[in-house]
Design an enzyme around this catalytic site. Structure first.
Site, PDB file in Angstrom:
ATOM      1  N   ASP A  48      -7.355  -7.783  -7.662  1.00  0.00           N
ATOM      2  CA  ASP A  48      -6.927  -7.068  -6.453  1.00  0.00           C
ATOM      3  C   ASP A  48      -5.494  -6.559  -6.579  1.00  0.00           C
ATOM      4  O   ASP A  48      -5.143  -5.545  -5.989  1.00  0.00           O
ATOM      5  CB  ASP A  48      -7.107  -7.935  -5.201  1.00  0.00           C
ATOM      6  CG  ASP A  48      -7.416  -7.075  -3.971  1.00  0.00           C
ATOM      7  OD1 ASP A  48      -8.253  -6.165  -4.097  1.00  0.00           O
ATOM      8  OD2 ASP A  48      -6.803  -7.288  -2.916  1.00  0.00           O
ATOM      9  N   GLU A  89       3.047  -6.305   0.254  1.00  0.00           N
ATOM     10  CA  GLU A  89       1.836  -6.900  -0.304  1.00  0.00           C
ATOM     11  C   GLU A  89       1.961  -7.099  -1.816  1.00  0.00           C
ATOM     12  O   GLU A  89       1.547  -8.132  -2.348  1.00  0.00           O
ATOM     13  CB  GLU A  89       0.657  -5.972   0.006  1.00  0.00           C
ATOM     14  CG  GLU A  89      -0.683  -6.658  -0.031  1.00  0.00           C
ATOM     15  CD  GLU A  89      -1.728  -5.800   0.653  1.00  0.00           C
ATOM     16  OE1 GLU A  89      -1.602  -5.603   1.876  1.00  0.00           O
ATOM     17  OE2 GLU A  89      -2.644  -5.327  -0.023  1.00  0.00           O
ATOM     18  N   GLU A 141      -9.523  -0.574   4.418  1.00  0.00           N
ATOM     19  CA  GLU A 141      -8.719  -1.570   5.139  1.00  0.00           C
ATOM     20  C   GLU A 141      -9.585  -2.429   6.063  1.00  0.00           C
ATOM     21  O   GLU A 141      -9.383  -3.641   6.180  1.00  0.00           O
ATOM     22  CB  GLU A 141      -7.623  -0.869   5.959  1.00  0.00           C
ATOM     23  CG  GLU A 141      -6.602  -0.101   5.140  1.00  0.00           C
ATOM     24  CD  GLU A 141      -5.669  -0.968   4.315  1.00  0.00           C
ATOM     25  OE1 GLU A 141      -6.140  -1.899   3.640  1.00  0.00           O
ATOM     26  OE2 GLU A 141      -4.447  -0.704   4.333  1.00  0.00           O
ATOM     27  N   GLU A 211     -16.899  -1.996  -2.507  1.00  0.00           N
ATOM     28  CA  GLU A 211     -16.387  -3.286  -2.004  1.00  0.00           C
ATOM     29  C   GLU A 211     -17.332  -4.432  -2.381  1.00  0.00           C
ATOM     30  O   GLU A 211     -16.888  -5.498  -2.793  1.00  0.00           O
ATOM     31  CB  GLU A 211     -16.174  -3.236  -0.487  1.00  0.00           C
ATOM     32  CG  GLU A 211     -15.003  -2.361  -0.044  1.00  0.00           C
ATOM     33  CD  GLU A 211     -13.623  -2.945  -0.401  1.00  0.00           C
ATOM     34  OE1 GLU A 211     -13.509  -4.172  -0.610  1.00  0.00           O
ATOM     35  OE2 GLU A 211     -12.673  -2.143  -0.489  1.00  0.00           O
TER      36      GLU A 211
END
Ligand SMILES: Cc1ncc(CO)c(N)n1
Length: 222
Positions: A48, A89, A141, A211
């Site tokens: 990620d 992040e 998101e 995803e």
């Protein structure tokens, strides 16, 4: 209003199955029930980080499209805020990786990740309309928000050491941010031609599929 109404709500009903597949994936359910394999979590973390690094130029490309294609300055403010959050992040990933002993500079991107990043890159093309890119942004998101929020609900047994990760995307502020993205996206979709509308729907499905593949990869299933 031209009568098209809440297009996202219509899509959500129509594509419920794949949406649930992306937001209630076994990877997430295993975090929630406390049975997650830590090696899976570390794999997800490393992959990620690579994804988020590719996500930054994607969001920057949306900022450019918003600047060219919309007269609503609140869109720019929201996207800019999103970029600022990505800056935090990236620092969080570095900190979290060192906590878990994951070396981020030697991570090899997995095929599912490469494919997903390539898809993002295709949407960065200046020929791709703002409406299409913001639809993708909202979906990306929102999948994380809904997934990680599920791990924090009453009755969840998320391990203490994973709660901070879940908070990152599952917190209420991030939920509000996703809601604002949804409102912008709906507003764009209402004004869109039928051609753009059907392209946007395809993009939503592609995102949800990517995803699911990303979670599959994190579990070590592929
Ligand atoms: C794969 C993936 N999807 C969505 C997000 C949310 O930003 C993320 N960090 N990674």
């Amino acid at each position: 209003m031209d009568g098209k109404g809440d297009i996202i709500a219509t899509w959500m009903k129509k594509h419920r199955l794949i949406y649930t597949g992306a937001t209630r994936h076994p990877f997430i359910l295993n975090i929630r029930d406390g049975s997650i394999d830590i090696s899976s979590f570390k794999r997800w973390l490393a992959q990620d980080y690579i994804f988020v690094r590719a996500f930054v130029p994607f969001v920057a490309s949306i900022l450019v499209k918003a600047w060219k294609e919309t007269d609503d300055s609140s869109d720019i403010d929201l996207i800019l805020g999103g970029m600022a959050a990505l800056n935090d992040e990236i620092e969080w990933f570095k900190k979290e990786a060192s906590k878990w002993g994951v070396a981020l500079n030697s991570v090899v991107p997995h095929k599912a990740n490469v494919d997903y990043c390539r898809f993002l890159e295709s949407l960065m093309n200046p020929d791709v309309e703002y409406t299409l890119a913001i639809t993708a942004f909202w979906a990306i998101e929102t999948v994380y928000q809904e997934s990680f929020a599920h791990c924090l609900e009453d009755g969840s047994r998320t391990p203490e050491e994973l709660k901070e990760t879940c908070q990152r995307w599952g917190n209420e502020g991030f939920g509000q941010y996703c809601c604002s993205l949804k409102n912008i996206t709906n507003r764009c979709l209402e004004k869109a031609s039928d051609d753009v509308l059907s392209k946007a729907e395809v993009i939503l499905i592609r995102i949800l599929e990517h995803e699911v593949e990303f979670w599959n990869m994190s579990r070590g299933a592929i």
